[in-house]
Every structure is written in C-alpha cells, then in structure tokens.
Design a protein around this motif. Sequence first.
Motif, mmCIF file in Angstrom:
data_model
loop_
_atom_site.group_PDB
_atom_site.id
_atom_site.type_symbol
_atom_site.label_atom_id
_atom_site.label_comp_id
_atom_site.label_asym_id
_atom_site.label_seq_id
_atom_site.Cartn_x
_atom_site.Cartn_y
_atom_site.Cartn_z
ATOM 1 N N LEU A 13 38.643 41.230 37.393
ATOM 2 C CA LEU A 13 38.186 40.597 36.514
ATOM 3 C C LEU A 13 39.317 40.553 35.358
ATOM 4 O O LEU A 13 39.729 39.563 34.725
ATOM 5 C CB LEU A 13 36.993 40.871 36.075
ATOM 6 C CG LEU A 13 36.130 39.874 34.924
ATOM 7 C CD1 LEU A 13 36.115 38.342 35.811
ATOM 8 C CD2 LEU A 13 34.762 39.901 34.888
ATOM 9 N N THR A 14 39.694 41.761 34.956
ATOM 10 C CA THR A 14 40.746 41.939 33.813
ATOM 11 C C THR A 14 42.171 41.111 34.344
ATOM 12 O O THR A 14 42.678 40.783 33.659
ATOM 13 C CB THR A 14 41.052 43.486 33.588
ATOM 14 O OG1 THR A 14 39.939 44.025 33.106
ATOM 15 C CG2 THR A 14 42.115 43.662 32.557
ATOM 16 N N ARG A 15 42.435 41.410 35.770
ATOM 17 C CA ARG A 15 43.803 40.785 36.303
ATOM 18 C C ARG A 15 43.721 39.372 36.127
ATOM 19 O O ARG A 15 44.657 38.717 35.536
ATOM 20 C CB ARG A 15 43.836 41.357 37.466
ATOM 21 C CG ARG A 15 45.273 41.111 38.083
ATOM 22 C CD ARG A 15 45.128 41.465 39.729
ATOM 23 N NE ARG A 15 44.755 42.814 39.707
ATOM 24 C CZ ARG A 15 45.763 43.731 40.071
ATOM 25 N NH1 ARG A 15 47.170 43.401 40.046
ATOM 26 N NH2 ARG A 15 45.636 45.065 40.094
ATOM 27 N N ASP A 16 42.366 38.858 36.279
ATOM 28 C CA ASP A 16 42.188 37.346 36.364
ATOM 29 C C ASP A 16 42.506 36.602 35.039
ATOM 30 O O ASP A 16 42.805 35.506 34.830
ATOM 31 C CB ASP A 16 40.966 37.044 36.980
ATOM 32 C CG ASP A 16 40.980 37.246 38.471
ATOM 33 O OD1 ASP A 16 42.112 37.663 39.071
ATOM 34 O OD2 ASP A 16 39.787 37.322 38.968
ATOM 35 N N HIS A 17 42.326 37.459 33.824
ATOM 36 C CA HIS A 17 42.432 37.013 32.676
ATOM 37 C C HIS A 17 43.638 37.297 31.877
ATOM 38 O O HIS A 17 43.905 36.961 30.719
ATOM 39 C CB HIS A 17 41.152 37.604 31.700
ATOM 40 C CG HIS A 17 39.759 37.017 32.069
ATOM 41 N ND1 HIS A 17 39.047 37.444 33.077
ATOM 42 C CD2 HIS A 17 39.369 36.105 31.343
ATOM 43 C CE1 HIS A 17 38.055 36.613 32.831
ATOM 44 N NE2 HIS A 17 38.009 35.907 31.938
ATOM 45 N N CYS A 18 44.555 37.840 32.746
ATOM 46 C CA CYS A 18 45.928 38.029 31.980
ATOM 47 C C CYS A 18 46.644 36.795 32.402
ATOM 48 O O CYS A 18 46.675 36.233 33.182
ATOM 49 C CB CYS A 18 46.733 39.268 32.877
ATOM 50 S SG CYS A 18 46.041 40.729 32.497
ATOM 51 N N VAL B 81 48.041 45.102 28.515
ATOM 52 C CA VAL B 81 46.801 45.704 29.184
ATOM 53 C C VAL B 81 47.502 46.579 30.543
ATOM 54 O O VAL B 81 48.074 46.342 31.254
ATOM 55 C CB VAL B 81 46.097 44.683 29.935
ATOM 56 C CG1 VAL B 81 44.899 45.131 30.338
ATOM 57 C CG2 VAL B 81 45.844 43.483 28.921
ATOM 58 N N LEU B 82 46.735 47.776 30.132
ATOM 59 C CA LEU B 82 47.143 48.989 31.422
ATOM 60 C C LEU B 82 45.857 49.215 31.939
ATOM 61 O O LEU B 82 44.766 49.528 31.290
ATOM 62 C CB LEU B 82 47.955 50.149 30.810
ATOM 63 C CG LEU B 82 49.276 49.694 30.450
ATOM 64 C CD1 LEU B 82 49.566 49.426 29.089
ATOM 65 C CD2 LEU B 82 50.414 50.736 31.052
ATOM 66 N N GLY B 83 45.802 49.548 33.307
ATOM 67 C CA GLY B 83 44.786 49.748 34.110
ATOM 68 C C GLY B 83 44.388 51.372 33.999
ATOM 69 O O GLY B 83 45.102 52.144 33.509
ATOM 70 N N ALA B 84 43.345 51.661 34.473
ATOM 71 C CA ALA B 84 42.819 53.000 34.816
ATOM 72 C C ALA B 84 43.810 53.823 35.988
ATOM 73 O O ALA B 84 44.641 53.451 36.664
ATOM 74 C CB ALA B 84 41.455 53.040 35.385
#
Length: 249
Positions: A208-213, A197-200
């Motif tokens: 929220l994305t970070r918390d699900h990694c 997963v890479l961010g903007a």
Amino acid sequence: MSDKKSLVLGLHAVEAILKNHPDRVQCLYLMQAREDKKIQALANLAQEKNIKIEFLPRSGLDRLANGENHQGAVVRCQPTKNYSEDDLESILERTPKPLLLILDGITDPHNLGACLRSADAAGVHAVIAPRDKAVGITSTVSKVASGAAETIPFIQVTNLARTLRDLQERGVWIYGAAGEGDKTLYQVDFKGATAIVLGAEGSGLRRLTRDHCDVLVKIPMQGTVSSLNVSVATGIFLFEAVRQRSYLS
C-alpha cells in the motif's frame, strides 16, 4: 521509556541534551571513580546549567539503564515532545520546500536511531513513521541517534497511506526506495517539496505504501550484494538530496 520520565544514555546523547535542552533534564548520573576528560566535561556542563549530579557505582548505573550500554553517563529528563499530525501540518505551512523522511515500519531501534542521526545531519524537517508495528523513541534509539532524537520532529501517524495522500495534495513528491525502481536516485529531482520513503528491514516498502509513491527510485548497486541496511540507504538518499539542494542556496 517511562511515560513520565525518560532516560538518555551514552556520552554523545547526554552531551547533546545537556547542551540543547537543559530545561528538560532532571538529573545527570555519572559513574563513580571514572575521572576521564569526557565524564568531567559532562559534569562541568551540568554545573554550568545548574543541573543536579549524582555519582553512582557501575552496578547502580547498570540497574538505572536496565542493562543497556550507558558509557558511564545517564540523564533522567522530561520525555521528548510527542509530535502529532497537527505538528506536521504546521511544519508544511512554514516550509515551502520541505525535505521529509518517511520510514515504513522500522522495528530495530538501532536502525531508527541511525536514521534519525542521518536525518538531523541532512537538515530533514521531520521524520514520519506509522504508529503500529514500528519502533518509537526509546532509550536505545536516543543513544544511537546521539542527540538527534531530542531535536528532530519524529511524527507517528495512524494511517501512513492517508498521510502520503495528504502530502501529495500539498504538492510534496513521494519517492519510494525500491531495488526495482525505474530510475536511480541520481536521475530524480529532490530540490522541490520532497518525501523519501524507505521500508522495513528485509521486507522493504509495504504494497500500500509502494502504491502511494509517485516514483520508485533505486540506488545503483555495483557489487554482489542486492540490498543495503536501511540506515545506510537512508544516508545515501538524504545526502543526494542535500547535494542537489545545496545549489539552491
């Protein structure tokens, strides 16, 4: 891009769709009075596939391409297949150890196109992105991707956090790219079922994305810059996964 017809611009992207998806092509538009080998090769390829060719002056191609850089070649075609979350389910069912790329809110079409190109080269099984506040497949994306936008499944989802949870339930490990990660990409195992997963641009992964990694992973930086362009980082992560997975074959 039009809902009914799509435009593919640029020599490499046009060549890719003529070779790989000639059934989707409605017409090939080439620049008048440009008689170099690259344009002639596209004309020959279209003739082999029985595809209609029209020659237009530069001004006509400029209007067709809406001012974007077309390099003397434009294709009008049926739009790329719209992949859904059901398609992701199908990919996971037939791929025991998938390599997935997840892009969290990429808004720059040039970055998305470059990411798709790297993903195709690395053999990624699907690219996943949120439907909202992120760029989709456009003519610019297609041109930068040099044909990859026409071949790799690009799946936009309505709820990225839910998709991450679903992937984890199916045994996919979620690796988030973050400068503050505890491990480098050379210290983790990408050989199993993997989603990177890479961010903007600029902001990175959303909270929220970070918390699900499962794991936050960083690229070890040796110079003075603190971060890399997302498309550059994508290539580095994906080809470390390729390196690791090459020992499995």
